[in-house]
Scaffold this active site. Sequence first.
Site, short mmCIF file in Angstrom:
data_model
loop_
_atom_site.label_atom_id
_atom_site.label_comp_id
_atom_site.label_asym_id
_atom_site.label_seq_id
_atom_site.Cartn_x
_atom_site.Cartn_y
_atom_site.Cartn_z
N ASP A 1 -49.08 69.49 -15.36
CA ASP A 1 -48.45 70.34 -16.37
C ASP A 1 -49.41 71.43 -16.85
OD1 ASP A 1 -46.20 68.68 -16.21
OD2 ASP A 1 -46.84 67.46 -17.92
N ASP B 1 -47.22 60.81 -17.48
CA ASP B 1 -47.84 61.72 -18.44
C ASP B 1 -48.86 60.95 -19.26
OD1 ASP B 1 -46.43 64.04 -17.73
OD2 ASP B 1 -44.76 63.55 -19.05
#
Length: 148
Positions: free
Chosen positions: A127, A111
């Site tokens: 995402d 991430d």
Amino acid sequence: MWLYIPMIIILIIADQGLKFWISVNIKLGTSQVILPNVLALTNVRNDGAAWSVLSGQQWFFTVITIVALGLMGYFFWKLRSDNLYMLAISLLIAGTLGNFIDRIRLGYVVDMFETLFMNFPIFNVADMCLTFGVIIVIIALIKDEKDE
């Protein structure tokens, strides 16, 4: 229908490319501010889902992902004449595959986008694809409801 397949591929390449760049150029656990008080690129590893839920349950994510991809493939074919659903499903497939590639290859998801103006989980391109895909599905369902 065939126009959406290149879109899926491009989104997966963008997701994986940015994850690779982050992993190479930003030390794990550190940040590089892009827009002061707004956005930073932060290299973090997430072995769970959103908010690190179910951390370390890779077998669970593998099974759920395979089932989800099967269902999305079915709806991709079944709803191929509806552009709004095709856009949504394409985003969902790209997001699902983007994070699945990380889980299989690395055992965790990379991430990188950190919002500095509010407390929100760090996220990635996959995402964002998943989020926009869900939003578009909701819009399509509301539109279908109004059409009936």
